[in-house]
Design an enzyme around this catalytic site. Sequence first.
Site, PDB file in Angstrom:
ATOM      1  N   HIS A 195     -11.969  -9.907  13.628  1.00 45.83           N
ATOM      2  CA  HIS A 195     -11.853  -8.829  12.651  1.00 45.83           C
ATOM      3  C   HIS A 195     -12.297  -9.363  11.292  1.00 45.83           C
ATOM      4  CE1 HIS A 195      -9.187  -7.449  15.917  1.00 45.83           C
ATOM      5  NE2 HIS A 195      -9.527  -6.239  15.513  1.00 45.83           N
ATOM      6  N   SER A 251      -1.584   0.840  16.297  1.00 43.50           N
ATOM      7  CA  SER A 251      -2.597   0.360  15.361  1.00 43.50           C
ATOM      8  C   SER A 251      -2.879   1.436  14.328  1.00 43.50           C
ATOM      9  CB  SER A 251      -3.888   0.010  16.097  1.00 43.50           C
ATOM     10  OG  SER A 251      -4.954  -0.172  15.191  1.00 43.50           O
ATOM     11  N   SER A 252      -3.125   1.025  13.088  1.00 42.76           N
ATOM     12  CA  SER A 252      -3.396   1.999  12.031  1.00 42.76           C
ATOM     13  C   SER A 252      -4.709   2.741  12.258  1.00 42.76           C
ATOM     14  CB  SER A 252      -3.427   1.298  10.668  1.00 42.76           C
ATOM     15  OG  SER A 252      -4.415   0.291  10.632  1.00 42.76           O
ATOM     16  N   CYS A 253      -5.521   2.303  13.214  1.00 44.64           N
ATOM     17  CA  CYS A 253      -6.784   2.996  13.494  1.00 44.64           C
ATOM     18  C   CYS A 253      -6.546   4.375  14.111  1.00 44.64           C
ATOM     19  CB  CYS A 253      -7.667   2.163  14.410  1.00 44.64           C
ATOM     20  SG  CYS A 253      -7.136   2.125  16.127  1.00 44.64           S
ATOM     21  N   LYS A 290      -4.126   4.245  22.169  1.00 46.57           N
ATOM     22  CA  LYS A 290      -2.894   3.937  21.448  1.00 46.57           C
ATOM     23  C   LYS A 290      -2.038   5.186  21.253  1.00 46.57           C
ATOM     24  CE  LYS A 290      -3.086  -0.516  20.440  1.00 46.57           C
ATOM     25  NZ  LYS A 290      -2.017  -1.477  20.813  1.00 46.57           N
ATOM     26  N   TYR A 331     -10.219   3.315  21.411  1.00 46.00           N
ATOM     27  CA  TYR A 331      -9.013   2.501  21.213  1.00 46.00           C
ATOM     28  C   TYR A 331      -7.896   3.346  20.616  1.00 46.00           C
ATOM     29  CZ  TYR A 331      -6.269  -1.574  19.662  1.00 46.00           C
ATOM     30  OH  TYR A 331      -5.288  -2.508  19.456  1.00 46.00           O
TER      31      TYR A 331
END
Length: 313
Positions: free
Chosen positions: A180, A108-110, A141, A137
């Site tokens: 989201h 995930s880009s987070c 990841k 999160y």
Amino acid sequence: MHKSDRILVTGGSGMVGTALLQQLRREGHEKVTAPTSKQFDLRDVSAVQRMFTEHPADYVFHLAGHIGGIGASVTYPVEFLYENAIIGMHVIHAARLANVKKMVFLSSSCVYPRDCPQPMKEDYILTGKFEPTNEGYAIAKIATMKLCEYSNKQYGTNFLNLMPCNVYGYGDHFEPEKSHAVSALMYKMHKAKQQKLPSIEAWGTGTTRRELLFIDDLVDAMLYFTRNVDAKEIGPFVNVGLGDDISIRDLAYSLRDILGYSGEIIFNPKMPDGMPRKLMDVSRAAQLGWKAKIGISDGLRRTYEWYQKNAAA
């Protein structure tokens, strides 16, 4: 990846998993399995090992995890860290022991730093602090990505880490606790239109910017990289995105036009914005031969058409 190859998909009931399974079946793949969490609890290492024994696979798409929007991530950080980390560890380890030919893991880009330079290049990972609202999160990841990377180096596995930006489309979560930006705004506006409400509330200032990838493009990317690129060519991971972004304010107004909602959008700056901007540099993916095809306007229209037929109440 041939039609006769055995394919295992974790998280097959989610948005990405469902779309992937549909595409694999359209292409004529017959040996595809997508066990449910009731069959195999991926938090249980013995259950994961049993899954690989009962469903031997040549290719694995690991999509399962604990998901949700900013509200859920802030409220339940333990579940977002613990469950995602332990599921990732179990599946990656078991896939290696099962000698699968290739595996794709969606990150995930987070995981990029909160104040990351834009657009975000793969080299910028772990160069700054995480965004606090999704720190747990992101850590989970990162841990799973690193296990894939280390496994490739130490054992010669072919585990691919793909880093998608914000994904939206049919099959998304529209319930408030898991939604989201796109699905949350679409849900609120659709309800407000039905009930003839004069306004809706949107979280944050509306100034944050997000890169949005339509679900069909993500499925296309997963299959492209599985069929054409090995982990040694990708490196630790590769960004998968549209290469363009939009402010939450402009996204809200675009959705209002698509839905035909005439009410006011009231932004609440007391609610969290998340990372100020998340735009990924997708040049590496392009060099490897893949680009997204579906623009935001087209994707939003397709999503709402699906929502009206399948999820709206």
